[in-house]
Design an enzyme around this catalytic site. Structure first.
Site, PDB file in Angstrom:
ATOM      1  N   LYS A 128       0.728  -1.211  -0.061  1.00 51.04           N
ATOM      2  CA  LYS A 128      -0.047  -0.042  -0.011  1.00 51.04           C
ATOM      3  C   LYS A 128       1.052   1.362  -0.093  1.00 51.04           C
ATOM      4  CE  LYS A 128      -4.601   1.050   0.421  1.00 51.04           C
ATOM      5  NZ  LYS A 128      -5.700   0.356  -0.236  1.00 51.04           N
ATOM      6  N   ASP A 168      -7.104   4.233  -4.555  1.00 54.59           N
ATOM      7  CA  ASP A 168      -7.801   4.241  -3.284  1.00 54.59           C
ATOM      8  C   ASP A 168      -8.221   5.434  -3.037  1.00 54.59           C
ATOM      9  OD1 ASP A 168      -7.907   2.003  -0.933  1.00 54.59           O
ATOM     10  OD2 ASP A 168      -7.559   3.900   0.213  1.00 54.59           O
TER      11      ASP A 168
HETATM   12  P1  NDP Z   1     -13.323   7.690  -2.559  1.00 56.88           P
HETATM   13  O1  NDP Z   1     -12.030   8.748  -2.478  1.00 56.88           O
HETATM   14  O2  NDP Z   1     -13.646   7.537  -3.860  1.00 56.88           O
HETATM   15  O3  NDP Z   1     -14.310   8.067  -1.613  1.00 56.88           O
HETATM   16  C1  NDP Z   1     -14.198   8.171  -0.063  1.00 56.88           C
HETATM   17  C2  NDP Z   1     -15.478   8.716   0.309  1.00 56.88           C
HETATM   18  O4  NDP Z   1     -15.712   8.487   1.699  1.00 56.88           O
HETATM   19  C3  NDP Z   1     -15.236  10.204   0.068  1.00 56.88           C
HETATM   20  O5  NDP Z   1     -16.693  10.506  -0.503  1.00 56.88           O
HETATM   21  C4  NDP Z   1     -15.371  10.831   1.453  1.00 56.88           C
HETATM   22  O6  NDP Z   1     -16.169  11.905   1.845  1.00 56.88           O
HETATM   23  C5  NDP Z   1     -16.062   9.510   2.312  1.00 56.88           C
HETATM   24  N1  NDP Z   1     -15.357   9.719   3.648  1.00 56.88           N
HETATM   25  C6  NDP Z   1     -14.232   9.411   4.132  1.00 56.88           C
HETATM   26  N2  NDP Z   1     -14.272   9.598   5.356  1.00 56.88           N
HETATM   27  C7  NDP Z   1     -15.744   9.699   5.675  1.00 56.88           C
HETATM   28  C8  NDP Z   1     -16.418   9.601   7.022  1.00 56.88           C
HETATM   29  N3  NDP Z   1     -15.757   9.415   8.256  1.00 56.88           N
HETATM   30  N4  NDP Z   1     -17.713   9.620   7.081  1.00 56.88           N
HETATM   31  C9  NDP Z   1     -18.295   9.399   5.941  1.00 56.88           C
HETATM   32  N5  NDP Z   1     -17.578   9.501   4.590  1.00 56.88           N
HETATM   33  C10 NDP Z   1     -16.414   9.545   4.828  1.00 56.88           C
HETATM   34  O7  NDP Z   1     -12.341   6.374  -1.962  1.00 56.88           O
HETATM   35  P2  NDP Z   1     -13.045   4.807  -2.367  1.00 56.88           P
HETATM   36  O8  NDP Z   1     -14.419   4.696  -2.600  1.00 56.88           O
HETATM   37  O9  NDP Z   1     -12.086   4.397  -3.372  1.00 56.88           O
HETATM   38  O10 NDP Z   1     -12.567   4.128  -0.748  1.00 56.88           O
HETATM   39  C11 NDP Z   1     -13.478   4.043   0.255  1.00 56.88           C
HETATM   40  C12 NDP Z   1     -13.020   2.886   0.920  1.00 56.88           C
HETATM   41  O11 NDP Z   1     -12.963   1.493   0.242  1.00 56.88           O
HETATM   42  C13 NDP Z   1     -11.702   3.074   1.549  1.00 56.88           C
HETATM   43  O12 NDP Z   1     -11.647   2.500   2.866  1.00 56.88           O
HETATM   44  C14 NDP Z   1     -10.845   2.248   0.742  1.00 56.88           C
HETATM   45  O13 NDP Z   1      -9.498   1.635   1.425  1.00 56.88           O
HETATM   46  C15 NDP Z   1     -11.693   0.987   0.411  1.00 56.88           C
HETATM   47  N6  NDP Z   1     -11.499   0.234  -0.896  1.00 56.88           N
HETATM   48  C16 NDP Z   1     -11.232   0.963  -1.752  1.00 56.88           C
HETATM   49  C17 NDP Z   1     -10.984   0.189  -3.180  1.00 56.88           C
HETATM   50  C18 NDP Z   1     -11.029   0.610  -4.632  1.00 56.88           C
HETATM   51  O14 NDP Z   1     -10.904  -0.083  -5.344  1.00 56.88           O
HETATM   52  N7  NDP Z   1     -11.340   1.837  -4.666  1.00 56.88           N
HETATM   53  C19 NDP Z   1     -10.801  -1.434  -3.037  1.00 56.88           C
HETATM   54  C20 NDP Z   1     -11.004  -1.875  -1.574  1.00 56.88           C
HETATM   55  C21 NDP Z   1     -11.265  -1.265  -0.760  1.00 56.88           C
HETATM   56  P3  NDP Z   1     -15.594  13.105   1.385  1.00 56.88           P
HETATM   57  O15 NDP Z   1     -16.255  13.466  -0.073  1.00 56.88           O
HETATM   58  O16 NDP Z   1     -16.497  14.091   2.357  1.00 56.88           O
HETATM   59  O17 NDP Z   1     -14.048  13.562   1.490  1.00 56.88           O
HETATM   60  O1  2IT Z   2      -7.902  -1.675  -0.753  1.00 59.17           O
HETATM   61  C1  2IT Z   2      -7.814  -2.199  -2.056  1.00 59.17           C
HETATM   62  O2  2IT Z   2      -8.072  -3.597  -2.131  1.00 59.17           O
HETATM   63  C2  2IT Z   2      -7.510  -1.331  -3.171  1.00 59.17           C
HETATM   64  N1  2IT Z   2      -7.566   0.072  -3.020  1.00 59.17           N
HETATM   65  C3  2IT Z   2      -7.337  -1.943  -4.507  1.00 59.17           C
HETATM   66  C4  2IT Z   2      -5.821  -2.257  -4.841  1.00 59.17           C
HETATM   67  C5  2IT Z   2      -5.552  -2.677  -6.168  1.00 59.17           C
HETATM   68  O3  2IT Z   2      -4.460  -2.905  -6.388  1.00 59.17           O
HETATM   69  O4  2IT Z   2      -6.310  -2.631  -7.138  1.00 59.17           O
END
Ligand code: NDP
Ligand code: 2IT
Length: 445
Positions: A128, A168
């Site tokens: 990461k 992420d």
């Molecule tokens: P994004 O940046 O697309 O979105 C994150 C969102 O979460 C933002 O809209 C943010 O709000 C909101 N947020 C952050 N903190 C809080 C909080 N405390 N309460 C409510 N909303 C909050 O990120 P992702 O969707 O990619 O990632 C979200 C989660 O999923 C993370 O934990 C990430 O590690 C996990 N993840 C992502 C993957 C991927 O492929 N992208 C894969 C697996 C896991 P605001 O707009 O107000 O900042």
């Molecule tokens: O938390 C996760 O699994 C990710 N942000 C995606 C990682 C990846 O290499 O696609």
């Protein structure tokens, strides 16, 4: 020694060698609690000191990122890549840009990624990375210059057989495009050294949607085990980013009623359920850096400062960030009659919330199983890049579904207790065994 005594002894030593890294300790404690007796019962694992080795990253690369803002001022940020374990494949995991990013945060995420990637059944190690850079309020040109400066430092350490970053929080397809171009300029080669690329330059179909879609496929497998399905289920989702909006889109398409999305300022509440147009509106607001406080329909309400967990959902999908759910919020879910919590985010439950949910009659799918669809399609993107081919969306979606079902089966095999499945334990044990076998087979190195 009892399991609790073994766990305490292990954690006391870890806390001495990695002091103050609270998120990392929290993630390690949960895995070690479920696996330390397995290590002790297996002579080769014990001799190889598998858990002690798997809780120290192979290396942490840290660097300074210097860039110029639109006013010509020099800005300085910190960047890291935690290459946690390449026991079963090259390091693989996302990049996060957020002011809270620290070595502890990235160690917890890298550690979880090792087991998540093992659960996918694909040959992927874990890592990461990211930066304490905050893109909020920055122009597109500033974010692009930051991505270029960040990659100037990271590029020598990654590559298609070494370490393959992806997105992420705050790193989506747009940022991956800027990062990839900077990588390519450094390497003087076009290789799949990043995933989540745009479809016109080597990205896989469905990668953008994969984490959210995969989460819903996993929940469908959980419901299938109970001879049930999503039809008419009330699903509460937190977050409004990539994972949250694609989970909402797929849950709705599969017949569920999605009653919320949220962000750091509050919750968008849809008593009668969101429709696809509203989800698209949320996505476009987020892409434009706007908020969701002024929804387009009277059937929606934005409630400031509120989380979605008191809305009495059948299914809760936390998809925002780590430690977003406290023990009190788990109690709200219990009181509201929730049956399933499946994690789109990584470690969204605080340590107290984890303890609380273990004692409740709620099925709890951890992120390392339920949100593995994103990295799984990243693995498929790596294969497509190696073969210099592009797979159609239907093929990738079908493979994603198969992978999520296979993860469910692996977790269920290791976590079934009578007629109930302990998903947390099953995921920890299945991921651990795969990595432990590889570490043990390769000797003391
Ligand atoms: P994004 O940046 O697309 O979105 C994150 C969102 O979460 C933002 O809209 C943010 O709000 C909101 N947020 C952050 N903190 C809080 C909080 N405390 N309460 C409510 N909303 C909050 O990120 P992702 O969707 O990619 O990632 C979200 C989660 O999923 C993370 O934990 C990430 O590690 C996990 N993840 C992502 C993957 C991927 O492929 N992208 C894969 C697996 C896991 P605001 O707009 O107000 O900042
Ligand atoms: O938390 C996760 O699994 C990710 N942000 C995606 C990682 C990846 O290499 O696609």
């Amino acid at each position: 020694m009892s399991r609790d005594a073994l766990l305490k002894d292990f954690m006391d030593r870890l806390e001495k060698t990695a002091p103050g890294e609270t998120e990392f300790h929290q993630a390690v404690r949960h895995v070690v609690r479920d696996t330390i007796t397995i290590e002790k019962a297996h002579g080769d694992y014990t001799a190889a000191k598998v858990l002690e080795r798997l809780t120290v990253p192979d290396r942490i690369i840290g660097f300074r990122v210097v860039w110029q803002d639109d006013a010509g001022q020099v800005q300085v940020n910190r960047g890291w890549r935690v290459q946690f374990s390449n026991a079963i494949g090259p390091y693989k995991g996302g990049l996060r840009f957020h002011p809270t990013v620290s070595p502890s945060m990235l160690k917890f995420l890298g550690f979880e990624q090792v087991f998540k990637n093992a659960l996918t059944g694909l040959p992927l190690g874990g890592g990461k990375g990211g930066s304490d850079f905050d893109p909020k309020g920055r122009s597109d040109a500033e974010i692009m210059r930051f991505c270029q400066a960040f990659m100037r430092q990271l590029a020598p350490h990654i590559g298609p057989d070494r370490d393959i970053p992806a997105g992420d929080i705050n790193v989506g397809t747009r940022e991956i495009g800027w990062l990839f171009a900077a990588y390519k300029a450094h390497a003087l080669e076009f290789t799949g050294a990043l995933t989540g690329k745009g479809p016109s330059f080597g990205g896989s179909a469905i990668r953008t949607q994969a984490t959210g879609y995969g989460l819903v496929y996993f929940v469908e497998a959980m419901l299938g085990d109970l001879n049930d399905d999503l039809t008419g289920k009330r699903v509460a989702i937190s977050g409004k980013g990539n994972v949250a909006t694609h989970a909402a889109e797929k849950a709705l398409a599969r017949g569920a009623k999605v009653i919320s999305l949220s962000d750091t300022s509050g919750t968008l509440w849809a008593r009668d359920g969101l429709d696809q147009d509203t989800i698209a509106w949320v996505r476009s607001q987020k892409a434009a850096g706007g908020d969701i406080a002024d929804p387009p329909s009277k059937a929606l309400r934005f409630v400031e400062g509120k989380t979605p967990w008191s809305l009495e959902p059948d299914i809760a999908l936390p998809c925002a960030t780590q430690n977003e759910l406290s023990a009190a919020m788990v109690q709200e879910l219990v009181d509201g009659g929730a049956r399933i919590v499946a994690e789109g985010a990584n470690m969204p439950l605080t340590a107290d919330a984890q303890d609380k949910i273990m004692a409740a009659a709620i099925l709890h799918a951890p992120g390392k199983a339920a949100n593995a669809g994103g990295v799984a399609v990243s693995g498929l993107e790596m294969s497509q890049n190696s073969h210099r081919q592009f797979a159609p969306a239907e093929d990738v979606d079908r493979k994603l579904k198969d992978i999520m079902r296979a993860i469910h089966a692996r977790v269920a095999d290791n976590g079934r207790e009578g007629n109930r499945i302990d998903y947390v334990r099953g995921a920890n044990i299945a991921g651990f065994r795969k990595v432990a076998d590889a570490v043990t087979a390769m000797g003391a190195i």
